[in-house]
Design a protein around this motif. Sequence first.
Motif, PDB file in Angstrom:
ATOM      1  N   ILE A  96       0.836  -1.205   0.000  1.00 58.03           N
ATOM      2  CA  ILE A  96       0.000   0.000   0.000  1.00 58.03           C
ATOM      3  C   ILE A  96       0.870   1.253   0.000  1.00 58.03           C
ATOM      4  CG2 ILE A  96      -1.643   1.344   1.366  1.00 58.03           C
ATOM      5  CD1 ILE A  96      -2.921  -1.343   2.159  1.00 58.03           C
ATOM      6  N   ASP A  97       1.928   1.252   0.801  1.00 59.39           N
ATOM      7  CA  ASP A  97       2.833   2.403   0.827  1.00 59.39           C
ATOM      8  C   ASP A  97       3.472   2.630  -0.540  1.00 59.39           C
ATOM      9  OD1 ASP A  97       2.255   2.850   3.487  1.00 59.39           O
ATOM     10  OD2 ASP A  97       4.042   1.812   4.227  1.00 59.39           O
ATOM     11  N   ALA A  98       3.870   1.541  -1.220  1.00 60.41           N
ATOM     12  CA  ALA A  98       4.488   1.665  -2.540  1.00 60.41           C
ATOM     13  C   ALA A  98       3.486   2.202  -3.563  1.00 60.41           C
ATOM     14  CB  ALA A  98       5.043   0.320  -2.986  1.00 60.41           C
ATOM     15  N   VAL A  99       2.244   1.733  -3.499  1.00 61.02           N
ATOM     16  CA  VAL A  99       1.221   2.209  -4.433  1.00 61.02           C
ATOM     17  C   VAL A  99       0.928   3.683  -4.190  1.00 61.02           C
ATOM     18  CG1 VAL A  99      -1.219   2.008  -5.070  1.00 61.02           C
ATOM     19  CG2 VAL A  99       0.168  -0.039  -4.801  1.00 61.02           C
ATOM     20  N   LEU A 100       0.793   4.079  -2.939  1.00 61.29           N
ATOM     21  CA  LEU A 100       0.528   5.490  -2.634  1.00 61.29           C
ATOM     22  C   LEU A 100       1.683   6.378  -3.084  1.00 61.29           C
ATOM     23  CD1 LEU A 100      -1.176   5.190   0.864  1.00 61.29           C
ATOM     24  CD2 LEU A 100      -2.258   5.685  -1.339  1.00 61.29           C
ATOM     25  N   ALA A 101       2.910   5.909  -2.911  1.00 63.01           N
ATOM     26  CA  ALA A 101       4.075   6.680  -3.359  1.00 63.01           C
ATOM     27  C   ALA A 101       4.065   6.816  -4.886  1.00 63.01           C
ATOM     28  CB  ALA A 101       5.365   6.015  -2.889  1.00 63.01           C
ATOM     29  N   GLU A 102       3.707   5.733  -5.578  1.00 64.82           N
ATOM     30  CA  GLU A 102       3.651   5.787  -7.049  1.00 64.82           C
ATOM     31  C   GLU A 102       2.550   6.734  -7.511  1.00 64.82           C
ATOM     32  OE1 GLU A 102       4.820   5.013 -10.894  1.00 64.82           O
ATOM     33  OE2 GLU A 102       5.812   4.436  -9.049  1.00 64.82           O
ATOM     34  N   LEU A 103       1.396   6.684  -6.868  1.00 59.74           N
ATOM     35  CA  LEU A 103       0.310   7.596  -7.232  1.00 59.74           C
ATOM     36  C   LEU A 103       0.698   9.052  -6.982  1.00 59.74           C
ATOM     37  CD1 LEU A 103      -2.781   5.626  -5.899  1.00 59.74           C
ATOM     38  CD2 LEU A 103      -2.138   6.014  -8.280  1.00 59.74           C
ATOM     39  N   ALA A 104       1.393   9.311  -5.893  1.00 53.91           N
ATOM     40  CA  ALA A 104       1.837  10.672  -5.601  1.00 53.91           C
ATOM     41  C   ALA A 104       2.842  11.146  -6.651  1.00 53.91           C
ATOM     42  CB  ALA A 104       2.456  10.735  -4.205  1.00 53.91           C
ATOM     43  N   MET A 159       3.027  10.066  -9.759  1.00 54.83           N
ATOM     44  CA  MET A 159       2.292  10.273 -11.003  1.00 54.83           C
ATOM     45  C   MET A 159       1.534  11.590 -10.966  1.00 54.83           C
ATOM     46  SD  MET A 159       0.924   6.390 -11.646  1.00 54.83           S
ATOM     47  CE  MET A 159      -0.264   6.865 -12.877  1.00 54.83           C
ATOM     48  N   ALA A 160       0.961  11.932  -9.833  1.00 53.93           N
ATOM     49  CA  ALA A 160       0.230  13.187  -9.713  1.00 53.93           C
ATOM     50  C   ALA A 160       1.184  14.371  -9.845  1.00 53.93           C
ATOM     51  CB  ALA A 160      -0.512  13.241  -8.391  1.00 53.93           C
ATOM     52  N   ALA A 161       2.374  14.258  -9.279  1.00 56.37           N
ATOM     53  CA  ALA A 161       3.354  15.332  -9.354  1.00 56.37           C
ATOM     54  C   ALA A 161       3.862  15.515 -10.787  1.00 56.37           C
ATOM     55  CB  ALA A 161       4.526  15.044  -8.410  1.00 56.37           C
ATOM     56  N   ASP A 162       3.973  14.423 -11.520  1.00 58.03           N
ATOM     57  CA  ASP A 162       4.460  14.479 -12.902  1.00 58.03           C
ATOM     58  C   ASP A 162       3.343  14.663 -13.915  1.00 58.03           C
ATOM     59  OD1 ASP A 162       7.004  14.085 -11.975  1.00 58.03           O
ATOM     60  OD2 ASP A 162       7.045  11.947 -12.443  1.00 58.03           O
ATOM     61  N   SER A 163       2.137  14.624 -13.470  1.00 56.18           N
ATOM     62  CA  SER A 163       0.965  14.704 -14.350  1.00 56.18           C
ATOM     63  C   SER A 163       1.000  13.617 -15.415  1.00 56.18           C
ATOM     64  CB  SER A 163       0.854  16.079 -15.006  1.00 56.18           C
ATOM     65  OG  SER A 163       0.694  17.068 -14.030  1.00 56.18           O
ATOM     66  N   THR A 164       1.317  12.400 -15.008  1.00 57.80           N
ATOM     67  CA  THR A 164       1.397  11.292 -15.955  1.00 57.80           C
ATOM     68  C   THR A 164       0.274  10.294 -15.734  1.00 57.80           C
ATOM     69  OG1 THR A 164       2.896  10.105 -14.489  1.00 57.80           O
ATOM     70  CG2 THR A 164       3.901  11.440 -16.238  1.00 57.80           C
ATOM     71  N   TRP A 165      -0.897  10.780 -15.393  1.00 52.69           N
ATOM     72  CA  TRP A 165      -2.031   9.878 -15.209  1.00 52.69           C
ATOM     73  C   TRP A 165      -2.376   9.247 -16.539  1.00 52.69           C
ATOM     74  CZ3 TRP A 165      -3.654   8.602 -10.553  1.00 52.69           C
ATOM     75  CH2 TRP A 165      -3.395   9.462  -9.501  1.00 52.69           C
ATOM     76  N   ARG A 166      -2.547   7.976 -16.552  1.00 56.44           N
ATOM     77  CA  ARG A 166      -2.929   7.271 -17.776  1.00 56.44           C
ATOM     78  C   ARG A 166      -4.456   7.237 -17.841  1.00 56.44           C
ATOM     79  NH1 ARG A 166       1.273   2.978 -19.587  1.00 56.44           N
ATOM     80  NH2 ARG A 166       3.124   3.846 -18.635  1.00 56.44           N
ATOM     81  N   THR A 167      -4.978   7.521 -18.993  1.00 60.92           N
ATOM     82  CA  THR A 167      -6.402   7.471 -19.167  1.00 60.92           C
ATOM     83  C   THR A 167      -6.739   6.435 -20.228  1.00 60.92           C
ATOM     84  OG1 THR A 167      -6.327   9.248 -20.793  1.00 60.92           O
ATOM     85  CG2 THR A 167      -6.712   9.892 -18.520  1.00 60.92           C
ATOM     86  N   ARG A 168      -7.868   5.839 -20.078  1.00 59.51           N
ATOM     87  CA  ARG A 168      -8.297   4.862 -21.083  1.00 59.51           C
ATOM     88  C   ARG A 168      -9.057   5.587 -22.176  1.00 59.51           C
ATOM     89  NH1 ARG A 168     -11.450   0.072 -18.448  1.00 59.51           N
ATOM     90  NH2 ARG A 168     -12.546   1.762 -17.436  1.00 59.51           N
ATOM     91  N   SER A 169      -8.773   5.209 -23.393  1.00 58.19           N
ATOM     92  CA  SER A 169      -9.519   5.777 -24.498  1.00 58.19           C
ATOM     93  C   SER A 169     -10.714   4.878 -24.794  1.00 58.19           C
ATOM     94  CB  SER A 169      -8.646   5.912 -25.737  1.00 58.19           C
ATOM     95  OG  SER A 169      -8.192   4.637 -26.126  1.00 58.19           O
TER      96      SER A 169
END
Length: 50
Positions: A25-33, A35-45
């Motif tokens: 959970i800590d690793a996932v939260l760190a990765e999400l943070a 991604m949010a800082a880099d604005s690299t959210w992946r979206t599905r088309s």
Amino acid sequence: MGTAFNPAKTSPASWDAFSDVDAFIDAVLAELAAMAADSTWRTRSGPKSP
């Protein structure tokens, strides 16, 4: 002609399926943070829902 069966060697200690959940959970939260800082959210088309 047979096949040899070698059972897996296991340790006598009990297995805890939830032992690394907090670390995961800590690793996932760190990765999400990150991604949010880099604005690299992946979206599905695909089609938009109505």
